[in-house]
Design a protein around this motif. Structure first.
Motif, PDB file in Angstrom:
ATOM      1  N   THR A 281      27.614  46.133 -13.492  1.00  0.00           N
ATOM      2  CA  THR A 281      26.627  45.624 -12.537  1.00  0.00           C
ATOM      3  C   THR A 281      26.239  46.655 -11.485  1.00  0.00           C
ATOM      4  O   THR A 281      25.222  46.490 -10.829  1.00  0.00           O
ATOM      5  CB  THR A 281      27.169  44.380 -11.810  1.00  0.00           C
ATOM      6  OG1 THR A 281      28.295  44.780 -10.996  1.00  0.00           O
ATOM      7  CG2 THR A 281      27.567  43.286 -12.781  1.00  0.00           C
ATOM      8  N   GLY A 282      27.046  47.671 -11.303  1.00  0.00           N
ATOM      9  CA  GLY A 282      26.776  48.650 -10.251  1.00  0.00           C
ATOM     10  C   GLY A 282      27.518  48.347  -8.955  1.00  0.00           C
ATOM     11  O   GLY A 282      27.573  49.183  -8.053  1.00  0.00           O
TER      12      GLY A 282
ATOM     13  N   GLU B 281      27.152  53.671 -17.079  1.00  0.00           N
ATOM     14  CA  GLU B 281      26.748  53.427 -15.700  1.00  0.00           C
ATOM     15  C   GLU B 281      27.819  52.719 -14.872  1.00  0.00           C
ATOM     16  O   GLU B 281      27.523  51.975 -13.937  1.00  0.00           O
ATOM     17  CB  GLU B 281      25.410  52.689 -15.653  1.00  0.00           C
ATOM     18  CG  GLU B 281      24.300  53.498 -16.314  1.00  0.00           C
ATOM     19  CD  GLU B 281      22.952  52.814 -16.329  1.00  0.00           C
ATOM     20  OE1 GLU B 281      22.900  51.565 -16.353  1.00  0.00           O
ATOM     21  OE2 GLU B 281      21.957  53.541 -16.295  1.00  0.00           O
ATOM     22  N   ALA B 282      29.071  52.959 -15.204  1.00  0.00           N
ATOM     23  CA  ALA B 282      30.183  52.418 -14.410  1.00  0.00           C
ATOM     24  C   ALA B 282      30.208  53.113 -13.050  1.00  0.00           C
ATOM     25  O   ALA B 282      29.924  54.309 -12.958  1.00  0.00           O
ATOM     26  CB  ALA B 282      31.506  52.633 -15.141  1.00  0.00           C
ATOM     27  N   PRO B 283      30.583  52.402 -11.986  1.00  0.00           N
ATOM     28  CA  PRO B 283      30.612  53.007 -10.660  1.00  0.00           C
ATOM     29  C   PRO B 283      31.880  53.800 -10.353  1.00  0.00           C
ATOM     30  O   PRO B 283      31.972  54.441  -9.308  1.00  0.00           O
ATOM     31  CB  PRO B 283      30.509  51.791  -9.736  1.00  0.00           C
ATOM     32  CG  PRO B 283      31.178  50.707 -10.504  1.00  0.00           C
ATOM     33  CD  PRO B 283      30.827  50.967 -11.944  1.00  0.00           C
ATOM     34  N   LEU B 284      32.859  53.745 -11.253  1.00  0.00           N
ATOM     35  CA  LEU B 284      34.128  54.433 -11.038  1.00  0.00           C
ATOM     36  C   LEU B 284      34.610  55.024 -12.347  1.00  0.00           C
ATOM     37  O   LEU B 284      34.566  54.361 -13.393  1.00  0.00           O
ATOM     38  CB  LEU B 284      35.187  53.452 -10.503  1.00  0.00           C
ATOM     39  CG  LEU B 284      36.610  53.992 -10.356  1.00  0.00           C
ATOM     40  CD1 LEU B 284      36.684  55.051  -9.259  1.00  0.00           C
ATOM     41  CD2 LEU B 284      37.576  52.853 -10.071  1.00  0.00           C
ATOM     42  N   LEU B 285      35.061  56.256 -12.274  1.00  0.00           N
ATOM     43  CA  LEU B 285      35.623  56.931 -13.435  1.00  0.00           C
ATOM     44  C   LEU B 285      36.939  57.553 -12.999  1.00  0.00           C
ATOM     45  O   LEU B 285      36.996  58.264 -11.987  1.00  0.00           O
ATOM     46  CB  LEU B 285      34.658  58.010 -13.922  1.00  0.00           C
ATOM     47  CG  LEU B 285      34.985  58.702 -15.223  1.00  0.00           C
ATOM     48  CD1 LEU B 285      34.869  57.730 -16.399  1.00  0.00           C
ATOM     49  CD2 LEU B 285      34.054  59.891 -15.439  1.00  0.00           C
ATOM     50  N   ILE B 286      37.997  57.251 -13.726  1.00  0.00           N
ATOM     51  CA  ILE B 286      39.290  57.879 -13.459  1.00  0.00           C
ATOM     52  C   ILE B 286      39.564  58.825 -14.615  1.00  0.00           C
ATOM     53  O   ILE B 286      39.700  58.401 -15.767  1.00  0.00           O
ATOM     54  CB  ILE B 286      40.419  56.843 -13.315  1.00  0.00           C
ATOM     55  CG1 ILE B 286      40.097  55.882 -12.168  1.00  0.00           C
ATOM     56  CG2 ILE B 286      41.765  57.551 -13.087  1.00  0.00           C
ATOM     57  CD1 ILE B 286      41.070  54.717 -12.048  1.00  0.00           C
ATOM     58  N   LEU B 287      39.614  60.123 -14.299  1.00  0.00           N
ATOM     59  CA  LEU B 287      39.920  61.133 -15.302  1.00  0.00           C
ATOM     60  C   LEU B 287      41.425  61.355 -15.351  1.00  0.00           C
ATOM     61  O   LEU B 287      42.061  61.571 -14.312  1.00  0.00           O
ATOM     62  CB  LEU B 287      39.236  62.456 -14.956  1.00  0.00           C
ATOM     63  CG  LEU B 287      37.718  62.472 -15.000  1.00  0.00           C
ATOM     64  CD1 LEU B 287      37.184  63.757 -14.378  1.00  0.00           C
ATOM     65  CD2 LEU B 287      37.221  62.325 -16.418  1.00  0.00           C
TER      66      LEU B 287
ATOM     67  N   PRO C 278      40.348  67.522 -18.084  1.00  0.00           N
ATOM     68  CA  PRO C 278      40.435  66.133 -18.568  1.00  0.00           C
ATOM     69  C   PRO C 278      40.932  66.016 -20.003  1.00  0.00           C
ATOM     70  O   PRO C 278      40.623  66.844 -20.861  1.00  0.00           O
ATOM     71  CB  PRO C 278      39.001  65.626 -18.480  1.00  0.00           C
ATOM     72  CG  PRO C 278      38.289  66.565 -17.591  1.00  0.00           C
ATOM     73  CD  PRO C 278      38.974  67.878 -17.739  1.00  0.00           C
ATOM     74  N   ILE C 279      41.715  64.954 -20.235  1.00  0.00           N
ATOM     75  CA  ILE C 279      42.155  64.567 -21.578  1.00  0.00           C
ATOM     76  C   ILE C 279      41.426  63.283 -21.979  1.00  0.00           C
ATOM     77  O   ILE C 279      40.903  63.167 -23.072  1.00  0.00           O
ATOM     78  CB  ILE C 279      43.675  64.302 -21.623  1.00  0.00           C
ATOM     79  CG1 ILE C 279      44.472  65.495 -21.126  1.00  0.00           C
ATOM     80  CG2 ILE C 279      44.103  63.902 -23.031  1.00  0.00           C
ATOM     81  CD1 ILE C 279      45.948  65.201 -20.906  1.00  0.00           C
ATOM     82  N   LEU C 280      41.448  62.301 -21.088  1.00  0.00           N
ATOM     83  CA  LEU C 280      40.833  60.985 -21.290  1.00  0.00           C
ATOM     84  C   LEU C 280      40.221  60.525 -19.975  1.00  0.00           C
ATOM     85  O   LEU C 280      40.552  61.063 -18.919  1.00  0.00           O
ATOM     86  CB  LEU C 280      41.887  59.944 -21.693  1.00  0.00           C
ATOM     87  CG  LEU C 280      42.331  59.804 -23.119  1.00  0.00           C
ATOM     88  CD1 LEU C 280      43.415  58.728 -23.237  1.00  0.00           C
ATOM     89  CD2 LEU C 280      41.190  59.494 -24.043  1.00  0.00           C
ATOM     90  N   ALA C 281      39.403  59.501 -20.058  1.00  0.00           N
ATOM     91  CA  ALA C 281      38.852  58.900 -18.842  1.00  0.00           C
ATOM     92  C   ALA C 281      38.831  57.387 -19.012  1.00  0.00           C
ATOM     93  O   ALA C 281      38.794  56.876 -20.137  1.00  0.00           O
ATOM     94  CB  ALA C 281      37.439  59.418 -18.593  1.00  0.00           C
ATOM     95  N   VAL C 282      38.867  56.696 -17.898  1.00  0.00           N
ATOM     96  CA  VAL C 282      38.701  55.249 -17.896  1.00  0.00           C
ATOM     97  C   VAL C 282      37.578  54.929 -16.915  1.00  0.00           C
ATOM     98  O   VAL C 282      37.662  55.271 -15.734  1.00  0.00           O
ATOM     99  CB  VAL C 282      39.992  54.505 -17.480  1.00  0.00           C
ATOM    100  CG1 VAL C 282      39.785  52.999 -17.546  1.00  0.00           C
ATOM    101  CG2 VAL C 282      41.173  54.927 -18.354  1.00  0.00           C
ATOM    102  N   ALA C 283      36.509  54.325 -17.435  1.00  0.00           N
ATOM    103  CA  ALA C 283      35.421  53.851 -16.588  1.00  0.00           C
ATOM    104  C   ALA C 283      35.765  52.424 -16.172  1.00  0.00           C
ATOM    105  O   ALA C 283      36.238  51.629 -16.986  1.00  0.00           O
ATOM    106  CB  ALA C 283      34.098  53.883 -17.350  1.00  0.00           C
ATOM    107  N   VAL C 284      35.524  52.111 -14.892  1.00  0.00           N
ATOM    108  CA  VAL C 284      35.900  50.807 -14.344  1.00  0.00           C
ATOM    109  C   VAL C 284      34.770  50.279 -13.475  1.00  0.00           C
ATOM    110  O   VAL C 284      34.104  51.036 -12.775  1.00  0.00           O
ATOM    111  CB  VAL C 284      37.186  50.911 -13.482  1.00  0.00           C
ATOM    112  CG1 VAL C 284      37.599  49.550 -12.937  1.00  0.00           C
ATOM    113  CG2 VAL C 284      38.329  51.545 -14.257  1.00  0.00           C
ATOM    114  N   GLY C 285      34.591  48.977 -13.502  1.00  0.00           N
ATOM    115  CA  GLY C 285      33.612  48.353 -12.630  1.00  0.00           C
ATOM    116  C   GLY C 285      33.521  46.860 -12.859  1.00  0.00           C
ATOM    117  O   GLY C 285      34.295  46.283 -13.629  1.00  0.00           O
TER     118      GLY C 285
END
Length: 171
Positions: A17-18, A76-82, A144-151
């Protein structure tokens, strides 16, 4: 939240949703990552990079579209954890460990009523000289190895279909 409920809510979301992820939620996600097990207790082998800068997030999507013809690489996730390797990583364990760290973040996102997706494609496709990496100013030896997009997503709070059935072999 009951653990079985968390498991039933855990799914990969490809639309957001942003709405921003709060500081409290980010702290909880990082704490969950830090609770994960890594081989040989090698915590020094990993670094977490929290990306919420809209310019960096946009750069990843733009660069993906330009270089590999695949826009919206982070949906278009507002948060990315690398999840990154450091110079102290044990290469034989890095993929295994990164997967465990990512799943802890994924599960905590579900517990918080958020949605998430584990991502590898843009990391692999854009490579180690990608522009977004230059924007992050990562320390030497961190990549980076992996990422998790969160929102927040239209899928928040909706259980995953119960169509997953592995073959179980008992001996």
């Amino acid at each position: 939240m009951e653990f079985d409920t968390v498991l039933s809510l855990r799914k990969s979301a490809r639309s957001y949703t942003g709405e921003a992820v709060s500081e409290k939620e980010i702290h909880a996600l990082i704490h969950a990552a830090e609770e994960s097990s890594v081989g040989h207790h090698n915590d020094k082998g990993y670094a977490l990079v929290v990306v919420r800068d809209p310019e960096v997030l946009k750069r990843i999507s733009t660069e993906g579209g330009e270089r590999v013809g695949k826009p919206h690489m982070i949906y278009e996730a507002p948060l990315l954890i690398l999840i990154c390797r450091t110079k102290d990583v044990m290469e034989t364990l890095e993929g295994f460990d990164a997967g465990i760290i990512a799943e802890h973040i994924h599960l905590k996102a579900s517990d918080l009523g958020l949605s998430s997706i584990i991502l590898f494609g843009f990391i692999r496709l854009l490579g180690k000289d990608a522009d977004y990496l230059k924007m992050l100013h990562l320390p030497e030896g961190v990549s980076p190895i992996l990422a998790v997009a969160v929102g927040h997503s239209p899928l928040d709070g909706k259980k995953r279909k119960e169509d997953r059935h592995f073959t179980v072999i008992e001996r």
